[in-house]
Design a protein around this motif. Structure first.
Motif, short mmCIF file in Angstrom:
data_model
loop_
_atom_site.label_atom_id
_atom_site.label_comp_id
_atom_site.label_asym_id
_atom_site.label_seq_id
_atom_site.Cartn_x
_atom_site.Cartn_y
_atom_site.Cartn_z
N GLY A 73 0.88 -1.12 -0.15
CA GLY A 73 0.01 0.15 0.74
C GLY A 73 0.76 1.05 0.31
N GLY A 74 0.31 2.33 0.05
CA GLY A 74 1.02 3.53 0.62
C GLY A 74 0.39 4.58 -0.54
N ARG A 75 0.83 5.44 -1.10
CA ARG A 75 0.70 6.10 -2.92
C ARG A 75 0.98 5.39 -3.73
N ALA A 76 1.89 4.63 -4.02
CA ALA A 76 2.31 4.08 -4.77
C ALA A 76 1.60 3.58 -6.16
N PRO A 77 0.21 2.22 -5.14
CA PRO A 77 -0.96 1.80 -6.04
C PRO A 77 -2.07 3.13 -6.66
N GLU A 78 -1.76 4.26 -6.11
CA GLU A 78 -2.45 5.09 -6.50
C GLU A 78 -2.49 5.46 -7.74
N TYR A 79 -0.99 5.58 -8.18
CA TYR A 79 -0.54 5.94 -9.99
C TYR A 79 -0.46 4.10 -10.43
N LEU A 80 -0.07 3.48 -9.99
CA LEU A 80 0.09 2.03 -10.44
C LEU A 80 -0.97 1.13 -11.59
N ALA A 81 -2.17 2.25 -10.37
CA ALA A 81 -3.13 1.49 -11.15
C ALA A 81 -3.71 1.84 -12.55
N LEU A 82 -3.16 3.30 -12.89
CA LEU A 82 -3.74 3.42 -14.17
C LEU A 82 -2.87 3.52 -15.34
N ASP A 83 -1.51 2.66 -14.78
CA ASP A 83 -0.56 2.04 -15.78
C ASP A 83 -1.10 0.45 -16.70
N PRO A 84 -1.77 0.85 -17.98
CA PRO A 84 -2.28 -0.91 -18.38
C PRO A 84 -1.51 -1.76 -18.29
N LYS A 85 -0.10 -1.51 -18.32
CA LYS A 85 0.49 -2.93 -18.27
C LYS A 85 0.76 -3.62 -16.98
N VAL A 86 0.77 -2.63 -15.58
CA VAL A 86 -0.29 -3.58 -14.65
C VAL A 86 -1.40 -4.29 -14.37
N ILE A 87 -2.15 -3.27 -15.04
CA ILE A 87 -3.83 -4.06 -15.06
C ILE A 87 -3.93 -4.77 -16.06
N ALA A 88 -3.06 -5.03 -16.97
CA ALA A 88 -2.98 -6.58 -17.80
C ALA A 88 -2.48 -7.60 -16.71
N LEU A 89 -1.14 -6.97 -16.01
CA LEU A 89 -0.15 -7.98 -15.38
C LEU A 89 -1.07 -8.81 -13.77
#
Length: 134
Positions: free
Chosen positions: A104-120
């Protein structure tokens, strides 16, 4: 006296995770303890943990943050550690892992917007693999 649950651990406790491999999806300003504690805990059970971050390579680091309530109406944010990455995000194959950890923390706030992260994450979910989001 210690809890009986922990006073007589199985003799093979250190072998419980042998052969298991987990991916930890990191990002700058993830919560320090939510990265370090799962990482160290999983490794203590013999589980291999690869740490990756989109846009970063093995050997680089992610900055962490420590959030704390100090009497104000909301939490304060302090610098944490530089958390080492040991694998490359672009070379990750979900089929190689038994589970995924997202601190958690602040990273998931912007990681959730990355299409490669979503696909992963979708690949882990569609394969019915364990996903832990702190």
């Amino acid at each position: 006296p210690p809890s009986s649950r922990f006073s007589n651990p199985p003799e093979d406790l250190d072998k419980m995770g042998l052969g298991k491999k987990v991916l930890m999806l990191c990002g700058d300003y993830m919560e320090d303890s939510e990265a370090m504690v799962p990482f160290q805990g999983l490794k203590s059970y013999g589980i291999e943990v690869d740490t990756v971050c989109p846009g970063k390579k093995s050997g680089e680091t992610c900055r962490t943050a420590i959030h704390d309530f100090e009497g104000d109406q909301t939490y304060t944010e302090k610098p944490g550690h530089n958390f080492a990455l040991n694998a490359d995000f672009d070379s990750v194959s979900p089929a190689s892992y038994d589970g995924l950890v997202i601190p958690g923390g602040r990273a998931p706030e912007y990681l959730a917007l990355d299409p490669k992260v979503i696909a992963l994450v979708e690949a882990f979910a569609s394969a019915n693999k364990a996903i832990a989001s702190v």
